[in-house]
Design an enzyme around this catalytic site. Structure first.
Site, PDB file in Angstrom:
ATOM      1  N   GLU A 296       1.025  -1.068  -0.125  1.00  0.00           N
ATOM      2  CA  GLU A 296      -0.052   0.096   0.061  1.00  0.00           C
ATOM      3  C   GLU A 296       1.013   1.241   0.025  1.00  0.00           C
ATOM      4  OE1 GLU A 296      -2.893   0.055   3.165  1.00  0.00           O
ATOM      5  OE2 GLU A 296      -3.910  -1.658   2.394  1.00  0.00           O
TER       6      GLU A 296
ATOM      7  N   ASP B  41      -5.656   9.987   9.387  1.00  0.00           N
ATOM      8  CA  ASP B  41      -4.379   9.525   9.814  1.00  0.00           C
ATOM      9  C   ASP B  41      -3.832   9.985  11.145  1.00  0.00           C
ATOM     10  OD1 ASP B  41      -3.826   7.808   7.389  1.00  0.00           O
ATOM     11  OD2 ASP B  41      -3.440   9.927   6.306  1.00  0.00           O
TER      12      ASP B  41
END
Length: 267
Positions: A49, A60
């Site tokens: 990824e 995040d």
């Protein structure tokens, strides 16, 4: 058959679980990314990824936010991320690459132009963090037509109807977010995650990867007992942050952690 589907089929037949590392493209600088991608494959990664740097990465945690900041200092962009994928593909035609990022850079590039460039670069899957399935009606068919796999995030509280909708639109695998909150969070309740994965399996045949909160080989091995894939991100990005001025050390630390996780998954 896509590279992702093929990879998961091969792993299933071998009774093995996928190890999926995440790094941010261009962190700590663009020249680091492709060599470490190859090194991760050698250490046992089955899929990679690759995060697309973005200035407002709301899903995040601090570790990956800072990775985006470091990459953006070098003017990294979606286009430059695709260039790195194309560079990786010159030497590796088999390891699936999933782009993970936010919708804004894709919209700025334009859906069709992004799809065309991603396909040409050798991308296999696209995980758009802030694109719920209800809003994917235009984008997902474009990905399907290009042979790119849309990948969706499943939350612990996703309803059955929502899981089924994501499974109907998605390809490759589903990404189960093992924790409520942002990437890199802690307090992982493995029994709860295992129970939830068992229920999701009754709703879809797609492979299920588990991420958020995977810090070490013990956790990876525990998740591997009930999931099809283990995704590790913040633990690797922390290695980059700790040795950002020493790329060889950062690469070694990443490889060492992945190799230990690979052995634990295969034990």
């Amino acid at each position: 058959m896509s590279r992702l589907t093929s990879t998961f089929q091969v792993l299933r037949h071998a009774n093995r679980k996928a190890l999926i590392p995440f790094i941010t493209a261009g962190d700590p600088e663009p020249g680091f990314t492709v060599p470490v991608m190859h090194a991760m494959v050698e250490a046992g990664a089955d899929v990679i990824e690759l995060g697309v740097p973005f200035s407002d990465p709301m899903a995040d945690g601090p570790v990956i936010q800072k990775a985006s900041e470091r990459a953006l200092v070098h003017h990294m962009s979606l286009g430059k991320t695709l260039d790195l994928v194309a560079e990786f593909r010159r030497a590796d035609r088999t390891t699936p690459i999933v782009l993970m990022g936010y919708l804004n850079p894709v919209e700025c590039m334009g859906y069709q132009r992004f799809v065309d460039r991603a396909k040409d670069a050798g991308v296999d899957g696209v995980l758009t963090v802030d694109m719920p399935p209800e809003e994917a009606g235009e984008f997902v068919p474009m990905l399907h037509r290009a042979g790119l796999d849309p990948i969706f995030l499943l939350a612990p509280n996703s309803s059955d109807a929502r899981v089924q909708r994501m499974a109907a639109l998605g390809r490759g695998y589903l990404y189960y977010v093992s924790l409520k909150g942002v990437t890199g969070a802690s307090h992982l309740d493995l029994a709860e995650v295992e129970s939830r994965i068992a229920h999701i399996r009754s709703l879809t045949d797609l492979p299920i990867g588990v991420g958020f909160g995977v810090k070490n080989a013990e956790t990876a091995a525990a998740i591997g007992r009930f999931a099809d894939a283990v995704v590790v991100g913040s633990a690797l990005v922390e290695k980059i942050a700790a040795a950002q001025d020493r790329p060889e050390q950062a690469r070694k630390d990443i490889v060492d952690l992945l190799a230990v996780m690979r052995r634990a998954l295969d034990a």
